[in-house]
Design an enzyme around this catalytic site. Structure first.
Site, PDB file in Angstrom:
ATOM      1  N   GLY A  34      41.483  41.431  48.392  1.00 35.40           N
ATOM      2  CA  GLY A  34      41.751  42.396  49.388  1.00 35.40           C
ATOM      3  C   GLY A  34      42.053  43.859  48.539  1.00 35.40           C
ATOM      4  CG  HIS A  40      37.015  44.592  45.208  1.00 36.42           C
ATOM      5  ND1 HIS A  40      38.003  45.203  45.494  1.00 36.42           N
ATOM      6  CD2 HIS A  40      37.381  43.716  44.745  1.00 36.42           C
ATOM      7  CE1 HIS A  40      39.104  45.125  44.905  1.00 36.42           C
ATOM      8  NE2 HIS A  40      38.910  43.788  44.519  1.00 36.42           N
TER       9      HIS A  40
END
Ligand code: PAF
Length: 284
Positions: A34, A40
């Site tokens: 996360g 990402h």
């Protein structure tokens, strides 16, 4: 883009995976902890080029943090992460709880060797790769993706995961995704938020030192001389350096004499204040 499906248990994940298999869909897994950033998101885009659907796992894995590390303060931004994943068209998010992954009585771990014992991250974080290898093996077996992608920023981690998948015959293709950098060269990382304003101003020196080292390798300077020079340069800017190492890019072992620059990787880990940064680039 539609919101990704949230799979908050292993049972929900398995059901989703089974449906996708029945529909003949090829799944690409992007394991994350996360606190997502453009690095990402580029992994999601990368996996979507080779798979029909992107499944992103979000799990801050306690077993890869040592007791003195930042597990409890690691940034957790789940709602924002899901918004970002919706923008890049991820199909599903697997977000297990710690007790789903490590139920009462959990007593098994993967202890990786090979690149996990290269004397780089492992020398400073001796329990880290067992935690990574264990959780990634679990994620691969839970999600059963055709392909999984990991950022090259954690270059040793990528090598360890490739090795574990190969050694354990896990039927998955492991891909590496190029490091995404800020405009000033700093590698994107969820931990960059820990840097003070002054430290953030100095942090890009890490990348500049790597670029200088790569140029010196191509110019034929001795590798130990380059490592020593990089260390001094970092320390003159206030970094406390764990390692600057020029290694064989495939094995992470020490290079053979006369190794070609294209076969080499330069890796660095250094602390700026309380924040530990890592980075690496190809030499050739
Ligand atoms: O690179 C990371 O974010 C983590 O180490 C990973 C691969 C998701 C395992 O927890």
């Amino acid at each position: 883009m539609p919101d990704p499906v949230i799979l908050d248990s292993i049972a929900a994940l398995r059901m989703w995976r089974e449906e996708r298999r029945a529909a003949g869909r090829r799944i690409g897994l992007v394991p994350t902890m996360g606190a997502l950033h453009a690095g990402h998101l580029s992994l999601v885009s990368g996996v979507k080029r080779v798979a029909d659907e992107a499944l992103v796992s979000i799990f801050v894995n306690p077993t890869q943090f040592a007791p003195n590390e930042d597990f409890s303060k690691y940034p957790r931004t789940f709602n924002r992460d899901v918004e970002l994943l919706s923008e890049v068209g991820a199909e599903a998010v697997f977000a297990p709880r710690v007790l789903d992954m490590y139920p009462e009585g959990f007593a098994t771990a993967i202890e990786p060797g090979g690149p996990a014992k290269a004397g780089l991250e492992d020398a400073f974080r001796p329990t880290h790769f067992a935690g990574v290898a264990t959780v990634v093996t679990k994620l691969l077996l839970q999600c059963l993706p055709e392909v999984a992608i990991f950022g090259e920023k954690d270059f040793q981690q990528l090598a360890v995961i490739r090795h574990v998948a190969r050694d354990l015959d896990i039927p998955v293709e492991i891909l590496g995704g190029a490091t995404v950098r800020e405009a000033d060269g700093l590698a994107m990382s969820s931990r960059n938020v820990y840097l003070s304003k002054a430290e953030r101003g100095i942090a890009p020196v890490l990348h500049q030192v790597l670029l200088g080292a790569a140029e010196a390798i191509r110019g034929g300077t001795r590798l130990d001389v380059i490592e020593g020079g990089a260390l001094r340069e970092l320390s003159s800017h206030g970094f406390i350096t764990d390692y600057v190492a020029i290694r064989d890019a495939a094995t992470l072992g020490r290079p053979e004499p006369g190794a070609r620059p294209e076969s080499l990787r330069i890796l660095v880990a250094a602390k700026l204040g309380a924040t530990r940064l890592i980075d690496n680039i190809a030499a050739g």
